[in-house]
Design an enzyme around this catalytic site. Sequence first.
Site, PDB file in Angstrom:
ATOM      1  N   GLU A   1      19.690 -19.872 -11.112  1.00  0.00           N
ATOM      2  CA  GLU A   1      18.596 -20.081 -12.066  1.00  0.00           C
ATOM      3  C   GLU A   1      19.038 -19.689 -13.476  1.00  0.00           C
ATOM      4  O   GLU A   1      19.869 -18.793 -13.645  1.00  0.00           O
ATOM      5  CB  GLU A   1      17.370 -19.249 -11.681  1.00  0.00           C
ATOM      6  CG  GLU A   1      16.784 -19.606 -10.335  1.00  0.00           C
ATOM      7  CD  GLU A   1      15.615 -18.714  -9.940  1.00  0.00           C
ATOM      8  OE1 GLU A   1      14.908 -19.084  -9.002  1.00  0.00           O
ATOM      9  OE2 GLU A   1      15.418 -17.643 -10.564  1.00  0.00           O
TER      10      GLU A   1
ATOM     11  N   HIS B   1       0.840  -1.205   0.000  1.00  0.00           N
ATOM     12  CA  HIS B   1       0.000   0.000   0.000  1.00  0.00           C
ATOM     13  C   HIS B   1       0.877   1.258   0.000  1.00  0.00           C
ATOM     14  O   HIS B   1       0.674   2.176  -0.801  1.00  0.00           O
ATOM     15  CB  HIS B   1      -0.910  -0.040   1.238  1.00  0.00           C
ATOM     16  CG  HIS B   1      -1.755   1.167   1.449  1.00  0.00           C
ATOM     17  ND1 HIS B   1      -3.109   1.186   1.204  1.00  0.00           N
ATOM     18  CD2 HIS B   1      -1.449   2.411   1.897  1.00  0.00           C
ATOM     19  CE1 HIS B   1      -3.594   2.392   1.486  1.00  0.00           C
ATOM     20  NE2 HIS B   1      -2.599   3.146   1.920  1.00  0.00           N
ATOM     21  N   GLU B   2       1.880   1.282   0.893  1.00  0.00           N
ATOM     22  CA  GLU B   2       2.757   2.465   0.961  1.00  0.00           C
ATOM     23  C   GLU B   2       3.593   2.604  -0.316  1.00  0.00           C
ATOM     24  O   GLU B   2       3.788   3.715  -0.820  1.00  0.00           O
ATOM     25  CB  GLU B   2       3.654   2.394   2.201  1.00  0.00           C
ATOM     26  CG  GLU B   2       2.913   2.331   3.531  1.00  0.00           C
ATOM     27  CD  GLU B   2       1.800   3.363   3.691  1.00  0.00           C
ATOM     28  OE1 GLU B   2       1.877   4.455   3.100  1.00  0.00           O
ATOM     29  OE2 GLU B   2       0.820   3.060   4.404  1.00  0.00           O
TER      30      GLU B   2
END
Length: 418
Positions: free
Chosen positions: A226, A146-147
């Site tokens: 990876e 949210h922030e």
Amino acid sequence: EQQRYLNAKKYVKLVLVADYIMYLKYGRSLTTLRTRMYDIVNIINLIFQRMNIHVALVGLEIWSNRDKIIVQSSADVTLDLFAKWRETDLLKRKSHDNAQLLTGINFNGPTAGLAYLSGICKPMYSAGIVQDHNKVHHLVAIAMAHEMGHNLGMDHDKDTCTCGARSCVMAGTLSCEPSYLFSDCSRRGHRAFLIKDMPQCILEKPLRTDVVSPPVCGNYFVEVGEECDCGSPATCRDTCCDAATCKLRQGAQCAEGLCCDQCRFKGAGTECRAAKDECDMADLCTGRSAECTDRFQRNGQPCQNNNGYCYNGTCPIMRDQCIALFGPNAAVSQDACFQFNLQGNHYGYCRKEQNTKIACEPQDVKCGRLYCFPSSPATKNPCNIHYSPNDEDKGMVLPGTKCADGKACSNGRCVDVT
């Protein structure tokens, strides 16, 4: 160009900081606290993937001896102190796009966090603070997302905003039924911010060696160990990559990159990126890699009809910088205005050394503060500057700008072009 920018994958290179109270709260165990921080970032990355944004943890700092700022219950004071610390300390040590403070303190009122709206990529404002308000880590992750949403141009949702769930990420209050979804309003706000500000730092993909969190196969980041990462086996649509192992499938040379085509390297000499302008160069594939290395003309090559010199692929000239600051009719002020840079006061200087402003030498005055004439009817002052105490570098002449024939600005000095 705007559409290309909007469509491009975005990467937020995040540094997450935990304060001393967090260290005490988790039993002075760095391992326990680190694991919680990694888990939070993994959720945040998952949340932002729907927005074509990948969040990479490039730095993790735990204040295990003492806090480096005074963390207090007033969220706005703490945010201001944390943002200043980020600009003056953290940014000088670690290159990153955004910093978030995870604190064990209780903020006043119902506040669970606070961040600057549209602050991403700005030295002073790309920051947020979040209270570790719940034992359940994914609820704290939603608060931090949210922030970060605020930093990325999203405001609080109004009652009319929808995301297909009871509550969306940018809801104004904490919900007991939170979701990982951004509302239609958040998407519009984010898009409008991208179009207006076009922040550049989030276009740069982090190197796999920059990511400090343990590799997670399925998070769309190619990390150490990876060869590819196309998401989970359920969501992966890449025929070159084995989603279960994050390894290339048999016979595949690559899975992504501008020089990768149907799992094979493109041939040597294939153009992978056209030249943008006279200071750029067309980029070519090598035939040995999927990467398209960005090349540009040598620094110092004349550009814009000899009004400037190429610098790191751009042609910085003062008039363009004045237009960016004061609008399309702005022009560079007369030479006399630049004499103010001899003063070494809070705005007229050439460079800073240990936060002390150093006055320009007479030959360097065109490499300090930029003076412009906005050319609007209301303007009487022929020597206008842009100065903000929160972002003192904005409004300075950019590095590489032509300051005299055969000379360009470097570290606040007018030096020979080599």
